[in-house]
Structure formats: structure tokens, C-alpha cells
Write an enzyme that holds these catalytic residues in place. Structure first.
Site, PDB file in Angstrom:
ATOM      1  N   HIS A  13      -5.849   2.780   1.066  1.00 52.62           N
ATOM      2  CA  HIS A  13      -5.144   3.967   1.557  1.00 52.62           C
ATOM      3  C   HIS A  13      -5.903   4.725   2.652  1.00 52.62           C
ATOM      4  O   HIS A  13      -5.326   5.110   3.671  1.00 52.62           O
ATOM      5  CB  HIS A  13      -4.854   4.938   0.412  1.00 52.62           C
ATOM      6  N   ASP A  36       0.913  -1.132   0.000  1.00 57.92           N
ATOM      7  CA  ASP A  36       0.000   0.000   0.000  1.00 57.92           C
ATOM      8  C   ASP A  36       0.956   1.187   0.000  1.00 57.92           C
ATOM      9  O   ASP A  36       1.540   1.522   1.038  1.00 57.92           O
ATOM     10  CB  ASP A  36      -0.882   0.011   1.253  1.00 57.92           C
ATOM     11  N   HIS A  37       1.157   1.795  -1.167  1.00 57.21           N
ATOM     12  CA  HIS A  37       2.279   2.738  -1.260  1.00 57.21           C
ATOM     13  C   HIS A  37       2.089   3.956  -0.344  1.00 57.21           C
ATOM     14  O   HIS A  37       3.045   4.654  -0.032  1.00 57.21           O
ATOM     15  CB  HIS A  37       2.576   3.132  -2.711  1.00 57.21           C
TER      16      HIS A  37
END
Ligand code: NAD
Length: 499
Positions: free
Chosen positions: A242, A179-180
Site C-alpha cells: 500500500h 492491493d485494495h
């Protein structure tokens, strides 16, 4: 467990001719290499296209040409890249891949440490993982880790199916679900702000905080991702991962130690405490929107339904606003408002923590009550923190004026903070899974999101588009807060000033 020595590994990138590899993975690896953070390593790029290793190295060079580094560095770096043309659905080609992996293991002394990075469409994740096991690529004496991109499933049942497939070849602790957002400097800073500052933690609860607002807005539309986005929408694309991850970090209890397991288990508790909404109730908590035509930066833009690969009658949401309630002792009664959307006024990710009003108002701003105190965490594009206070207005006895204490991350460090992918790749090479999502988090987030999408799918909204490109979303998103006596803090008024 985190290793202190420089990590050594063979990195196998599936989807090595794709956009993610080119824009994020090669540059991140190169930055780690030039910063001398890597031990011995080699890369196998895997994709369907027929390329020689030399042609592949030229592609890699092209993707990093704008980064700092010497010619010598560059040649050394790209010489470690090897290409294997391979259709991942073709069982026969895994034997050759295994042979190449073993050969590079010996050549570069990689201790049979392997990272399998799946930079490909999710429908291939299960097949690849199963082949890696059945064709013995995972039979190694070193570590083996699987890095997997979003989306992790489309709903809870597809995510469960995918998880079962990858678990046949990898243990949970060997799976690194990206999950950047969790690689972003200021998202990582949430824990530090909370747990390293005596002035915040005592206030971090329903006695002192009135509400929390998390906004992640984009100015871009769906661009060329229409086919994917039609099936996903903002709820699955942004909220499931996110947005809920940021809420979990804001709401979690202090972990007893800063270990992967302890932090994750605190985040899981938050997700377990999220209030579920049934049927009609959902309308009071969640709002969806879809962008219509509009203008951003004096450019006229089409509505979502006019975009390529999008159904002209599409009911896919490009905007979601929601009010999350966390039913636990700390947060009972405090709304966490989230909103995310495409083609909005400004590209920005910010968290606003609004503190409760003081019990008795002795001072006034000109003709109005003094502003509440706000702590704003600026995630992107600006990085920093601002604390909004009230101070005496010069010369006046009873008038207060808002003032802002700013900490601009870039201003202090003097350099750009490393890209999220660079940090996450490095974490994975070192075996630190803290900033990756555990299956329990994925499952709970999907269960929550499914309960929303099931209601929305039954009740097809016919009034799309309902917000103009270049706005902050539909009016209903404002009403959501107004009903509770709050309003969204205008993003453009909250900028960090350089120190
Ligand atoms: P892409 O379409 O640009 O690249 C796909 C790659 O897969 C190509 O190298 C292609 O050759 C390869 N490929 C396709 N079918 C194959 C097959 N049968 N056998 C072998 N190789 C095959 O996709 P992308 O944008 O790089 O995205 C990859 C993954 O990363 C997706 O899951 C995407 O959702 C995710 N992701 C991408 C980004 C991004 O910035 N591009 C951001 C977040 C997540």
C-alpha cells in the site's frame, strides 16, 4: 481490454466461508448486481466445510442483509450461488468442480468466462493454480482470470516462487493481484488531481515541493491476526504494497495514455529509482516501532507482546517510518516520508504535499513565519482534498493567517463512494487491470523491502516496546524529519470540512 457491455462470468470463490468473502466479496457483488452493472453471472463458493447450496445461500443472504435492495433482487441474486465442498489440496475433487463449472456455464450462458478468486491463505495459491490447469478448469473458450489476495509472498524469493507457480496456469495479463488501496476513491484521485489540473503539474517537482508525507495509521492492534502478523510486521504488511503504491502514484511521470500498460510502466520507473540503503545507512532512513500498553478512547489496551498468538519477547515491528529518496530528475533531493502503524492515535490515511517556502517572507503569522502551502489528500476515513493557503488577517497590514480550501468527496457526491472491493471486482470482471499490481511492481517492492528487513533481522532491536498505544509512534520517527528541518503535520489538524 475493457468491455463496455455488462460483464458475464462464472465467479469461483475459493475460501467462500471465510471472512473476506463474507465481509467484502458477497456485499460487493450484490451492490454491483443491484446497480444493474452485471450481465449473466453465477458463483461457485468453494471451501472445506460441508454445506448444501441452500445453506450457503443463507450465509450469503446474511452477509448482505443490511444492504439496499428488494426481496425479489435478493432471491434472484442468491439463486445464482452454488456451493462445492472441496479441500483444495485434494486432487480428486477438482474433476467434480470442473463438472459443476461446465454445467453452470451452459445453464447461465456464461460464454466460458471464468474468474477464479483466491480468498484463502496464500500457502494454497500455488497448489490451486496448478490444479486449475492440470484438471482443465482453465481450458475455456472465454476469458480466464485469477484474482489473488495479499500477501503476495513473504520476500522476493517466495514471491518469485509463487509467481512461477501461478504463471504455469495464467498469463501475466490474466493475473489480478489485489492491493485494495488501489480501489480507494481518493487513491485513484491522485492521478486526476495531478494530471487534470494545470495549476498542480507545473509545481509537482523538486523546484516547488519540499517534502511529501504519507501516513496510514490505525487505532486497532493486531486483534486476532497475531499468528500472521508475527511473521509479517508492518514493513511487509503495509509498506511493501500500500505505501509504496501510493508513493509510486504520487511520483510517477504523466503516462502518455491512460492505459493499464502505460500507467504501470510509469509506476515501475518510480520503484526502480528508489534509493537503496545498505547496512548502517538504514538507520538514517528507516525507523521501526512496536506498541506497548496505552489508552485509546479511555480504554486501557495491552502492548503487542501481550496480544494472543504473539511471542512475549517478539521483535516484530508494528510501526514503520521511512524516508524514501527517488533518485530521478523530477524528485532529486525531495524526501518522501512514510509512516504506518497499529494502535496509533487516530485511524487515518492522508498524504501531505508540502510546498517550498516563498523566496522572501514579507508577511508573518502572529510571532512566526507564514505557514508553507500544503495540499492534503484525505484517503480515509474522510475523503477529500484540502489546500492550505495564507490570507490577510483582518485589519492587519502585515499579518497573514492560514486558511483552508476544502473539497469533501462525500459532501459533493451526496453518497458514500463505492467500497474498494466493489470497484476492483468490477474492474476485474471488465478486464481492466490498471488498479491491480503487475509482477514487476511486486518484484521491485519486495527487493526494496528485503534490503530493509535483512538489516533489521540481523540487528534485533531490544528496546521494544518503544511507543505507547494511542500515540503517533516512537520519538525516532519525529527525529527522522527534524534532522531535515521538517516535522510531521499533525493529522488531527488537517481535517476536511464539509463543503
Ligand atoms: P479465513 O480464514 O476467514 O477464510 C479462509 C477460507 O479458506 C475459509 O473459507 C476456509 O474454509 C477455506 N479453506 C481453508 N483451508 C482450505 C482447504 N484446504 N480447502 C478448501 N478451503 C479451505 O480467511 P480470510 O480472512 O477470508 O482471508 C482470505 C485471504 O484474503 C487471505 O489471503 C488473507 O490474507 C486475505 N485478506 C483478507 C482480508 C480480510 O479482510 N479478511 C483482507 C485482505 C486480505
Amino acid at each position: 481490454m475493457t468491455q463496455n457491455t455488462k460483464p458475464t462470468a462464472l465467479v469461483l470463490i475459493f475460501g467462500a466461508t471465510g471472512d473476506l468473502a463474507k465481509r467484502k466479496l458477497f456485499p460487493s457483488l450484490y451492490n454491483l448486481f443491484t446497480k444493474d452493472k452485471l450481465g449473466s453471472f453465477a458463483v461457485i463458493g468453494i471451501a472445506r466445510r460441508t454445506l448444501t447450496s441452500d445453506e450457503f445461500r443463507e450465509n450469503v443472504k446474511d452477509s448482505i442483509k443490511d444492504l439496499n435492495g428488494t426481496d425479489e433482487n435478493l432471491e434472484d441474486f442468491v439463486s445464482r450461488f452454488h456451493y462445492h465442498s472441496h479441500d483444495v489440496t485434494d486432487s480428486s475433487s477438482y474433476a467434480a468442480l470442473k463438472k459443476l463449472a461446465s454445467q453452470l456455464d451452459s445453464q447461465y450462458h456464461l460464454n466460458e468466462n471464468r474468474i477464479f478468486y483466491l480468498a484463502m491463505a496464500p500457502e494454497f495459491f500455488g497448489t490451486i493454480a496448478e490444479h486449475l490447469k492440470s484438471d482443465h478448469l482453465t481450458d475455456v473458450s472465454g476469458f480466464k482470470r485469477l484474482v489473488i489476495e495479499k500477501p503476495f509472498g513473504h520476500d522476493l524469493s517466495s514471491a518469485q516462487h509463487l509467481n512461477n507457480q501461478i504463471r504455469t496456469a495464467f498469463a501475466e495479463e490474466e493475473i489480478y493481484r489485489i492491493d485494495h488501496y488501489l480501489g480507494k476513491e481518493m487513491v485513484q484521485n491522485i492521478e486526476v488531481i495531478r494530471f487534470a489540473n494545470a495549476i498542480y503539474e507545473p509545481l509537482w517537482n523538486n523546484r516547488y515541493i519540499s517534502n511529501i508525507q504519507v501516513t496510514s495509521s490505525e487505532t486497532l492492534g493486531v486483534e486476532e491476526r497475531g499468528r500472521y502478523y508475527e511473521k509479517s510486521g508492518a514493513l511487509r504488511d503495509m509498506v511493501q504494497n500500500h505505501m509504496l503504491q501510493m508513493v509510486a502514484l504520487l511520483a510517477m511521470e504523466p503516462p502518455i495514455r491512460l492505459t493499464t500498460e502505460e500507467i504501470r510502466s510509469e509506476k515501475v520507473r518510480v520503484l526502480r529509482a528508489l534509493r537503496d540503503f545498505k547496512g548502517e545507512e538504514l538507520k538514517d532512513y528507516f525507523v521501526r516501532g512496536q506498541y506497548g500498553k496505552g489508552t485509546i478512547d479511555q480504554t486501557d489496551l495491552p502492548g503487542y507482546r501481550e496480544e494472543t498468538m504473539v511471542d512475549p519477547e517478539s521483535n516484530t515491528e508494528t510501526f514503520v517510518a521511512g524516508k524514501l529518496m527517488i533518485d530521478n530528475f523530477r524528485w532529486a533531493g525531495v524526501p518522501f516520508y512514510i509512516r504506518t502503524g497499529k494502535r496509533m492515535q487516530e485511524k487515518s490515511t492522508k498524504i501531505v504535499i508540502q510546498f517550498k517556502d516563498i523566496p522572501m517572507n514579507l508577511y508573518y503569522e502572529t510571532e512566526k513565519k507564514v505557514s508553507p502551502n500544503l495540499l492534503v489528500i484525505h484517503i480515509q476515513p474522510e475523503e477529500g482534498i484540502t489546500l492550505h493557503l495564507n490570507a490577510k488577517k483582518s485589519g492587519q497590514q502585515t499579518e497573514a493567517t492560514p486558511t483552508k480550501l476544502s473539497y469533501a468527496n462525500k459532501g459533493v457526491n451526496g453518497i458514500n463512494t463505492p467500497e474498494a472491493y466493489e470497484k476492483l471486482l468490477f474492474d476485474c470482471l471488465r478486464g481492466d487491470a490498471t488498479n491491480f499490481t503487475h509482477w514487476d511492481e511486486v518484484a521491485l517492492s519486495w527487493a526494496f523491502v528485503d534490503s530493509i528487513s535483512e538489516v533489521w533481522e540481523k540487528d534485533k532491536e531490544q528496546s521494544f516496546p518503544n511507543y505507547v498505544s494511542g500515540s503517533m509512534g516512537p520519538d525516532a520517527a519525529d527525529t527522522l524529519l527534524e534532522k531535515d528541518g521538517f516535522h510531521w503535520w499533525p493529522i488531527s489538524d488537517l481535517d476536511v470540512e464539509q463543503c
